[in-house]
Design a protein around this motif. Structure first.
Motif, PDB file in Angstrom:
ATOM      1  N   PRO A 113       0.815  -1.264   0.079  1.00  0.00           N
ATOM      2  CA  PRO A 113      -0.006   0.003   0.074  1.00  0.00           C
ATOM      3  C   PRO A 113       1.041   1.439   0.026  1.00  0.00           C
ATOM      4  O   PRO A 113       2.140   1.138   0.236  1.00  0.00           O
ATOM      5  N   GLU A 114       0.248   2.452  -0.235  1.00  0.00           N
ATOM      6  CA  GLU A 114       1.110   3.856  -0.107  1.00  0.00           C
ATOM      7  C   GLU A 114       1.919   3.936   1.050  1.00  0.00           C
ATOM      8  O   GLU A 114       1.636   3.325   2.253  1.00  0.00           O
ATOM      9  N   ASP A 115       3.070   4.200   0.665  1.00  0.00           N
ATOM     10  CA  ASP A 115       4.266   4.574   1.562  1.00  0.00           C
ATOM     11  C   ASP A 115       4.913   3.331   1.922  1.00  0.00           C
ATOM     12  O   ASP A 115       5.892   3.518   3.042  1.00  0.00           O
ATOM     13  N   SER A 116       4.663   2.181   1.370  1.00  0.00           N
ATOM     14  CA  SER A 116       5.450   1.000   1.846  1.00  0.00           C
ATOM     15  C   SER A 116       6.560   0.851   0.786  1.00  0.00           C
ATOM     16  O   SER A 116       6.293   1.555  -0.381  1.00  0.00           O
ATOM     17  N   VAL A 117       7.529   0.202   1.099  1.00  0.00           N
ATOM     18  CA  VAL A 117       8.756  -0.027  -0.047  1.00  0.00           C
ATOM     19  C   VAL A 117       9.225  -1.506   0.363  1.00  0.00           C
ATOM     20  O   VAL A 117       9.033  -2.216   1.013  1.00  0.00           O
ATOM     21  N   THR A 118       9.660  -1.921  -0.767  1.00  0.00           N
ATOM     22  CA  THR A 118      10.509  -2.967  -0.994  1.00  0.00           C
ATOM     23  C   THR A 118      11.589  -2.844  -1.827  1.00  0.00           C
ATOM     24  O   THR A 118      12.164  -1.900  -2.430  1.00  0.00           O
TER      25      THR A 118
END
Ligand SMILES: [Fe+2]
Length: 174
Positions: A113-118
């Protein structure tokens, strides 16, 4: 964005990017996403596509923005360089695959979702599919170790093939 670039430069200039550096880069990108939205970056595009936001002339890394339309999905591919991907707007999914050249198999899928990173990091965490996931068009921010002029894409029955990539330049104040 200038602050994010400055922080990235410190890490990337210090040597090869490995798992520890990737964690720090993810942290920087994650904290920058709300600031990018606050200045309206998610509205500065011309529709679905790949946009080059910044290329570091000295260190070679790039910052891209990608606008994904509903149902859009990449083939299985890899980049041959490290990367950090963050979600600026709505939701994307990233599925990782095994390194098999002839028949890569799915390992796991992350819904972001918004604002998550990988991240992607060769050689073991490099092969993936990115797709818009539910809801409206999605926008992601990508930092890569080098400019991506092509990607190795999997064609079922034929194996991996080089696919040329293009990107629009987006003039933003950094
Ligand atoms: Fe990718």
């Amino acid at each position: 964005m200038r602050s994010m670039i400055d922080q990235l430069r410190v890490i990337i200039a210090s040597g090869p990017v490995g798992p520890e550096e990737i964690t720090r880069i993810q942290d920087i990108v994650g904290k920058s996403l709300p600031k990018m939205r606050a200045v309206g970056l998610h509205e500065k595009h011309e529709g679905p596509g790949r946009y080059m936001l910044y290329k570091d002339q000295e260190l070679g890394f790039v910052i891209m923005m990608m606008v994904w339309t509903q149902g859009q999905k990449t083939p299985i591919h890899d980049h041959g360089t490290w990367g950090v991907e963050g979600v600026l707007k709505n939701t994307i999914a990233v599925t990782t695959f095994t390194r098999c050249e002839q028949d890569p198999e799915e390992i796991s899928q992350m819904i972001l979702p918004e604002d998550s990173v990988t991240f992607v990091l060769p050689p073991d965490f490099d092969r993936h599919v990115v797709e818009q996931y539910a809801g409206d068009d999605a926008i992601s921010i990508h930092v890569y170790g080098k400019e991506l002029l092509s990607a190795r894409c999997f064609v079922p029955g034929e194996g991996f093939q080089d696919l040329q990539l293009s990107a629009k330049l987006l003039s933003i104040e950094v």
